[in-house]
Design an enzyme around this catalytic site. Structure first.
Site, mmCIF file in Angstrom:
data_model
loop_
_atom_site.group_PDB
_atom_site.id
_atom_site.type_symbol
_atom_site.label_atom_id
_atom_site.label_comp_id
_atom_site.label_asym_id
_atom_site.label_seq_id
_atom_site.Cartn_x
_atom_site.Cartn_y
_atom_site.Cartn_z
ATOM 1 N N ARG A 220 0.863 -1.186 0.000
ATOM 2 C CA ARG A 220 0.000 0.000 0.000
ATOM 3 C C ARG A 220 0.901 1.239 0.000
ATOM 4 N NH1 ARG A 220 -5.510 -1.556 2.019
ATOM 5 N NH2 ARG A 220 -5.522 -3.759 1.436
ATOM 6 N N GLU A 222 1.182 4.187 1.135
ATOM 7 C CA GLU A 222 0.618 5.127 2.112
ATOM 8 C C GLU A 222 1.448 6.406 2.046
ATOM 9 O OE1 GLU A 222 -2.081 4.356 3.445
ATOM 10 O OE2 GLU A 222 -2.170 2.156 3.548
ATOM 11 N N ARG A 228 -0.077 3.441 12.357
ATOM 12 C CA ARG A 228 -0.771 2.167 12.093
ATOM 13 C C ARG A 228 -0.719 1.704 10.633
ATOM 14 N NH1 ARG A 228 -7.229 2.796 12.541
ATOM 15 N NH2 ARG A 228 -7.129 3.997 14.415
ATOM 16 N N HIS A 229 0.015 2.455 9.797
ATOM 17 C CA HIS A 229 0.097 2.059 8.383
ATOM 18 C C HIS A 229 1.514 1.721 7.961
ATOM 19 C CE1 HIS A 229 -3.744 4.283 8.364
ATOM 20 N NE2 HIS A 229 -4.076 3.340 7.513
ATOM 21 N N GLU A 366 -9.117 -1.131 14.071
ATOM 22 C CA GLU A 366 -9.521 -2.073 13.018
ATOM 23 C C GLU A 366 -8.381 -3.023 12.690
ATOM 24 O OE1 GLU A 366 -10.115 -0.226 9.116
ATOM 25 O OE2 GLU A 366 -9.403 -2.150 8.347
ATOM 26 N N SER A 369 -11.078 -6.296 7.629
ATOM 27 C CA SER A 369 -12.253 -5.924 6.837
ATOM 28 C C SER A 369 -12.711 -7.177 6.112
ATOM 29 C CB SER A 369 -11.908 -4.906 5.754
ATOM 30 O OG SER A 369 -11.669 -3.671 6.330
ATOM 31 N N ARG A 417 -0.976 -5.470 12.503
ATOM 32 C CA ARG A 417 -1.967 -4.771 13.337
ATOM 33 C C ARG A 417 -2.395 -5.657 14.508
ATOM 34 N NH1 ARG A 417 -5.715 -1.004 10.503
ATOM 35 N NH2 ARG A 417 -4.303 0.381 9.416
#
Ligand code: AMO
Length: 443
Positions: A220, A222, A228-229, A366, A369, A417
């Protein structure tokens, strides 16, 4: 040369066997973790794959003569007599009275960070700069032993449930999750993308194997430096066919998490103890609809402006609410708004404004998903068009729908995470072995 038989000869006695060799000579191999010279004797701590073994050197019972050549990080083969001793808390421990030491290798330099202390005492950025070295610290390496346990639990449980392990390509024709965080790559003059998730492929394999899972890196781009990423993380995904409802997926995830937590308690006890991990007890996981959760956040928190998604502050509040009302570290939030979920998500036939999807919050953040996917061809094409996508670019993905797919769904669970929140870290980089973020591609 001799023939290979598949047995690696070993002259080493594992620490777990020491109790059966009290008073006997055994041999171990490991790194010198620490030397504590007490003038007429010395403690030499040897670091093996999972333990620190205390060895006692004294010229009285040793053939070896300790000198300055033996330093921390020397690789050694050491023989000694097993002696039973007690720790401060009265539990049993075994140490070795050193008879001989064979130095197998000597480091060229002293490590830039002290790794033999109980924990690494430096900034996270320095810790990460010297990762190949700092990971040797027992607490640092315990993090990733626990992370291994999480992946192992995921794999074992799903294998038992009839899932097939897959590996999808990481160089892809399209970004599966949309948005701007896709890495573009020049592929012999053609633009391709690094996989943001295995989404398109795990769905394609449902009509083949019915139930599939994958544990693999995803990428990703980011653009922000957040706690958190990561730009590369390990995604633990599964996808299952012939579901009756999207709650089947949530039930499967509950089963996976229960299994993982039990496995950690059973087989990763030394690391759990070392890091003082509070392993959550899971009996069942409560669920709340997005709208109800949002209403509650609006009532209880100030300045909530985004009505389509949660701010981190709202997730934290919901985490506390689940703990207070259900004594649960986990909370499923379901029926997210259709506008906010990816193109493959199935809308709720009873209310197309919302989707048959969910997120799982763990201690207020989170970690997952998931949801039911569209399996009907016309429906999927229509949704793509509605979202401004060109179905022709997804021709290979749409073969799934065109040539028949059962009702199905799945999820993606971020390994770092989950590790981060299990171990109580504030920064996801603590839970990534060699993190990649906007400022870091080394070591
Ligand atoms: P999503 O994009 O929400 O869903 O990602 C799933 C989970 O992956 C983790 N995660 C991250 N971890 C670290 N750094 C990041 N940059 C990052 N981005 C996401 C989170 C998140 O909950 N295809 C869907 C899943 C599915 O429906 O099967 C997907 O990828 O823990």
């Amino acid at each position: 040369m001799e023939n290979m038989t598949g047995t690696v000869p070993s002259s080493v006695t594992p620490y777990s066997e020491f109790k059966n060799h009290i008073g006997e000579m055994v041999t171990i191999k490991g790194a010198v973790h620490n030397i504590r010279d007490m003038s007429d004797f010395a403690f030499i701590i040897i670091r093996t794959a999972r333990e620190l073994i205390q060895c006692v050197y004294s010229p009285e019972f040793s053939d070896y003569r300790l000198d300055e050549k033996l330093v921390e990080q020397c690789a050694v083969k050491l023989s000694g007599k097993v002696v039973k001793s007690e720790t401060r808390d009265g539990s049993e421990r075994y140490e070795l009275q050193i008879h001989s030491i064979d130095v197998l290798s000597t480091p060229a330099a002293i490590p830039p960070v002290v790794i033999s202390k109980k924990q690494i005492n430096c900034d996270l950025s320095v810790n990460l700069d010297y990762r190949p070295v700092t990971l040797r610290n027992p607490k640092e390496r315990a993090i990733f032993k626990i992370q291994e346990g999480i992946q192992r639990g995921f794999r074992e449980y799903l294998s038992q449930q009839g899932f097939t392990e897959i590996h999808s390509p990481k160089i892809n024709f399209a970004g599966a999750e949309g948005g701007t965080n896709v890495f573009k790559l020049d592929y012999f003059g053609k633009q391709v993308y690094l996989a943001q998730s295995p989404q398109l492929y795990k769905q394609a394999l449902v009509p083949v194997y019915e139930r599939v899972f994958e544990i693999a890196p995803v990428f990703r781009a980011e653009h922000h430096d957040t706690s958190r990423h990561l730009n590369e993380y390990i995604s633990m995904d599964f996808e299952m066919g012939f579901i009756e409802s999207f709650t089947d997926i949530m039930n499967m995830e509950t089963g996976v998490l229960k299994y993982i937590m039990e496995l950690l308690k059973k087989e990763y006890a030394p690391e759990i103890e070392l890091l003082k991990v509070e392993v959550p007890e899971i009996t069942s996981i409560p669920c709340i609809r997005f709208k109800d959760a949002k209403d509650m956040c609006v009532k209880k928190l100030k300045n909530i402006t985004d009505m389509k998604d949660f701010e981190p502050e709202e997730e934290a509040f919901l985490g506390k609410w689940a703990k207070q009302h259900f004594n649960s570290d986990f909370l499923f939030v379901t029926h997210y708004l259709s506008k906010k979920r990816p193109f493959y998500t199935m809308d709720d036939p009873e209310d197309p404004e919302v989707t048959l999807s969910f997120d799982l919050l763990f201690r207020g953040i989170e970690i997952t998903s998931g949801g039911q996917r569209i399996h009907d061809y016309a429906q999927q094409v229509e949704k793509m068009k509605k979202l401004g996508m060109n179905p022709e670019e997804f021709e290979t993905y749409l073969m799934l729908h065109k040539y028949g797919a059962p009702p199905h769904g799945g999820l993606g669970l971020g390994l770092e995470r989950l590790t981060m929140h299990l171990l109580g870290f504030k920064n996801v980089r603590n839970a990534a072995m060699f993190p990649r973020d906007i400022n870091r591609v080394t070591p």
